[in-house]
Design a protein around this motif. Structure first.
Motif, PDB file in Angstrom:
ATOM      1  N   GLN A 179      -1.678   0.880  -4.675  1.00 54.96           N
ATOM      2  CA  GLN A 179      -1.231  -0.410  -4.171  1.00 54.96           C
ATOM      3  C   GLN A 179      -0.350  -1.058  -5.226  1.00 54.96           C
ATOM      4  O   GLN A 179      -0.706  -1.075  -6.408  1.00 54.96           O
ATOM      5  N   VAL A 182      -7.066  -4.548   2.145  1.00 52.39           N
ATOM      6  CA  VAL A 182      -6.579  -4.145   0.815  1.00 52.39           C
ATOM      7  C   VAL A 182      -7.030  -5.175  -0.219  1.00 52.39           C
ATOM      8  O   VAL A 182      -6.725  -6.366  -0.073  1.00 52.39           O
ATOM      9  N   GLY A 194       0.829  -1.212   0.000  1.00 49.65           N
ATOM     10  CA  GLY A 194       0.000   0.000   0.000  1.00 49.65           C
ATOM     11  C   GLY A 194       0.862   1.261   0.000  1.00 49.65           C
ATOM     12  O   GLY A 194       1.939   1.282   0.602  1.00 49.65           O
ATOM     13  N   ILE A 205      -9.053   0.870  -0.536  1.00 57.30           N
ATOM     14  CA  ILE A 205      -8.426   0.350   0.684  1.00 57.30           C
ATOM     15  C   ILE A 205      -9.211   0.907   1.870  1.00 57.30           C
ATOM     16  O   ILE A 205      -9.574   2.087   1.876  1.00 57.30           O
TER      17      ILE A 205
END
Ligand SMILES: Cc1cc2nc3c(=O)[nH]c(=O)nc-3n(C[C@H](O)[C@H](O)[C@H](O)COP(=O)(O)OP(=O)(O)OC[C@H]3O[C@@H](n4cnc5c(N)ncnc54)[C@H](O)[C@@H]3O)c2cc1C
Length: 359
Positions: free
Chosen positions: A148, A241, A52, A233
Motif C-alpha cells: 500500500q 485498507v 493498494g 488488506i
C-alpha cells in the motif's frame, strides 16, 4: 513566486496527481528543468485512492499485468521519494481474500498450485488478525507481495516541495493561452515539450479527447474501528485498507453512469452495505470521498506523442492501478522523451491513431 520575465524549461507538465508527480521526479532525476501547472482539485483520483498494490486480481485470481516488471521499480521509486521528502508512504501488505463458496475455493486452490504463482499464495492462511472484528466466512486466501502506498500524502508533500523550489504554478491550465508552433509557449513559459498528466479531465482536453477514455467514478469511506490494529488488506466486495491506527480506507464503488465527481448518498449506502456483510465490529464513518478514475476502453495506459503536434505528449490512463503503474511508466516515458526509446505497444497511444481526425 514565479517571475513575469520569460522562463525557459525543458518540460511543462499539466497535472500533479501520481502521474504528474512521478513524471516530474523522473525528468528531474535526468537533470531536466520542469514546471508543473496544477489546479489542486480536491476530487482528483490520487487524493481519493487507497494506493493498494495487488499482485493477484479478478475472479480468476490472475497475476496483474506486467506485475513482475512494475513492482521492483515501484518499490525503489517510492523508497527514493520517502528519502527525498522525509515521509513514510510505502508499506508491504499481505491481502486477504474471502472465498465465499466452494467454486471460489476451487479456483483459488487451482491457481495457488501453479508454480508460476508460488511467490504470491500463502499456504494455510488464517484470519486470526481480524479476530473478533469479522463475520465468519467459509474460507479465506492470503496473497503476499502486495503493498500500500499513501499516494495522496505523497502528492501533497511533493506539492510543498515543488512550491518551495518554485516548480509549481497553482492554477488551471488555460488551453487558449497555449502556443505550440514551433515551440511551446504558455504565458511567461517556453518549453521543448508539454506533457498532459491531467487524469480524467483529459477526456475534455482539446488535444487528446479523441482517445477512448471510459472513465468510472469511485467512492470511498474512511472509518474508525476502536481497539483494532489490522495490518493486512481485506478484500471481498470492497477492500478494507489500514491507514493510521484504528483507521481504515473502505472502497471502492464503481459507477459508469454519474453526474459529477462528488460523494453521493447512494455510494455511501452501497459501501456501508458491503461493510456490514464483512464486519462484526461497530465502526464510525469519519470521511466520505469520490473521484473519477482515468480508465481506458482496453484497460491499458495512454502514453506517447500527439499524432500531429510533436511537442505535445500524454501520460495518462492509469485506471485503477496508478500506484503500481506510475513509477515504471514514468521511467519508460522519460526514456521515450529523452533517449528516443520506444514505448511498449500496449501503452503507446499510436494504437489509437486511427481515431484521430485532423482539425
Ligand atoms: C475511489 C478510488 C480508489 C482507488 N484505489 C486505488 C488503489 O487502491 N490503488 C491504485 O493503484 N489506484 C487506485 N485508484 C486509481 C488511482 O487513483 C488512479 O490510477 C491515479 O490516481 C490516476 O492518477 P493521475 O495522476 O493520472 O490522475 P489524477 O490523480 O486525477 O490527477 C490529475 C491532476 O491533474 C490536475 N488537473 C486536471 N486538469 C487540469 C487543468 N486543466 N489544469 C491544471 N490541473 C489540472 C488535477 O487537479 C489533478 O491534480 C483509485 C481511484 C479511485 C477513484
Amino acid at each position: 513566486m514565479i517571475s513575469h520575465s520569460k522562463i525557459s524549461v525543458d518540460s511543462i507538465i499539466v497535472g500533479q496527481g501520481i502521474a504528474g508527480t512521478l513524471m516530474h521526479f523522473a525528468l528531474k532525476k535526468r537533470g531536466k528543468k520542469v514546471i508543473i501547472i496544477d489546479n489542486h482539485h480536491k476530487g482528483s483520483a490520487t487524493k481519493v485512492a487507497a494506493g493498494g498494490i495487488n499482485p493477484i486480481t479478478g475472479k480468476r485470481y490472475v497475476k496483474s499485468w506486467r506485475f513482475e516488471e512494475l513492482m521492483p521499480v515501484a518499490k525503489e521509486t517510492y523508497r527514493a521519494l520517502e528519502q527525498l521528502l522525509d515521509i513514510a508512504i510505502f508499506k508491504d501488505r499481505n491481502i486477504f481474500r474471502i472465498l465465499k463458496n466452494a467454486g471460489e475455493e476451487n479456483t483459488w486452490l487451482g491457481r495457488s498450485g501453479d508454480p508460476l504463482y508460488s511467490d504470491y499464495f500463502v499456504e494455510n492462511p488464517t484470519v486470526n488478525e481480524f479476530g473478533e472484528h469479522l463475520n465468519s466466512f467459509p474460507s479465506v486466501g492470503e496473497i503476499r507481495n502486495g503493498a500500500q502506498v499513501n499516494i495522496s500524502h505523497l502528492v501533497e508533500k511533493y506539492r510543498a516541495h515543488l512550491l518551495k523550489n518554485e516548480e509549481l504554478i497553482s492554477e488551471s491550465f488555460e488551453f487558449e493561452k497555449l502556443e505550440i508552433n514551433p515551440k511551446i509557449e504558455y504565458k511567461n513559459l517556453e518549453a521543448e515539450r508539454l506533457i498532459f498528466c491531467d487524469g480524467a479531465a483529459s477526456r475534455n482536453n482539446p488535444f487528446f479527447k479523441y482517445l477512448p477514455f471510459e472513465v468510472s467514478k469511485g467512492e470511498a469511506l474512511n472509518i474508525k474501528i476502536s481497539n483494532s490494529k489490522l495490518e493486512k488488506i481485506l478484500r471481498h466486495k470492497v477492500s478494507i485498507v489500514p491507514t493510521t491506527p484504528e483507521n481504515y480506507w473502505v472502497g471502492a464503488s464503481n459507477d459508469w453512469d454519474f453526474v459529477d465527481d462528488t460523494p453521493t448518498q447512494k455510494g455511501k449506502e452501497e459501501l456501508e452495505g458491503y461493510l456490514n456483510q464483512i464486519l462484526k465490529s461497530k465502526y464510525q464513518i469519519v470521511d466520505h470521498k469520490a473521484a473519477i478514475r482515468p480508465t481506458v476502453k482496453d484497460r491499458r495506459p495512454l502514453l506517447g506523442k500527439h499524432p500531429v503536434h510533436h511537442n505535445l505528449f500524454i501520460f495518462n490512463g492509469l485506471g485503477t492501478k496508478g500506484a503500481s503503474l506510475a513509477p515504471a511508466l514514468s521511467e519508460k516515458m522519460s526514456d521515450f522523451l529523452l533517449n528516443k526509446k520506444t514505448l511498449w505497444e500496449e501503452i503507446d497511444i499510436k494504437r489509437y491513431e486511427k481515431l484521430y481526425l485532423p482539425q
